[in-house]
Motif scaffolding. Structure first.
Motif, short mmCIF file in Angstrom:
data_model
loop_
_atom_site.label_atom_id
_atom_site.label_comp_id
_atom_site.label_asym_id
_atom_site.label_seq_id
_atom_site.Cartn_x
_atom_site.Cartn_y
_atom_site.Cartn_z
N ILE A 12 2.10 9.80 -5.45
CA ILE A 12 2.71 11.10 -5.16
C ILE A 12 3.75 11.43 -6.23
O ILE A 12 3.80 12.54 -6.76
CB ILE A 12 3.33 11.12 -3.75
N TYR A 13 4.56 10.43 -6.56
CA TYR A 13 5.59 10.63 -7.58
C TYR A 13 4.96 11.00 -8.92
O TYR A 13 5.39 11.94 -9.59
CB TYR A 13 6.44 9.35 -7.72
N TYR A 65 0.82 -1.20 0.00
CA TYR A 65 0.00 0.00 0.00
C TYR A 65 0.86 1.26 0.00
O TYR A 65 0.58 2.21 -0.72
CB TYR A 65 -0.95 -0.06 1.21
N GLU A 66 1.89 1.32 0.81
CA GLU A 66 2.80 2.48 0.92
C GLU A 66 3.47 2.75 -0.43
O GLU A 66 3.63 3.89 -0.83
CB GLU A 66 3.83 2.23 2.01
N GLN A 67 3.84 1.69 -1.10
CA GLN A 67 4.51 1.85 -2.39
C GLN A 67 3.56 2.48 -3.42
O GLN A 67 3.96 3.34 -4.21
CB GLN A 67 4.98 0.47 -2.89
N GLN A 68 2.32 2.08 -3.39
CA GLN A 68 1.32 2.65 -4.31
C GLN A 68 1.11 4.14 -4.01
O GLN A 68 0.97 4.95 -4.91
CB GLN A 68 -0.01 1.90 -4.18
#
Length: 98
Positions: A9-10, A1-4
């Motif tokens: 954001i990126y 989830y954090e990576q998504q």
């Protein structure tokens, strides 16, 4: 989830960067056009100033010519007056001789 979330954001940052880059390019194009307009107006103004100075010189020259002509007219008028006086004097002398 954090990576998504970080990927989102990126992607948002990259999208905003691309938008800002496009805006910057447009603004630079607008700026280049404004500088060109300024250059053209400065050139036009410079040419106008040169022509204005030439007209001022022309006017000064014409004023001098006008003053010279007025002086010449005054001299000629004085000669006419003198001529009339001389004619009268000649007429009177001729009458005396007769």
């Amino acid at each position: 989830y954090e990576q998504q979330r970080q990927k989102k954001i990126y992607d948002d940052v990259v999208q905003e960067r691309d938008i800002l880059a496009a805006q910057l390019i447009r603004r630079n194009d607008e700026l280049a056009l404004l500088y060109e307009k300024i250059r053209i107006q400065q050139s036009t103004l410079s040419k106008g100033e040169v022509q204005y100075r030439e007209r001022v010189k022309d006017i000064q020259m014409m004023k001098l010519q006008l003053n010279n002509m007025k002086r010449e007219i005054e001299i000629r008028n004085q000669e006419v007056v003198n001529t009339e006086a001389l004619k009268n004097e000649l007429y009177n002398i001729q009458r005396e001789l007769l």
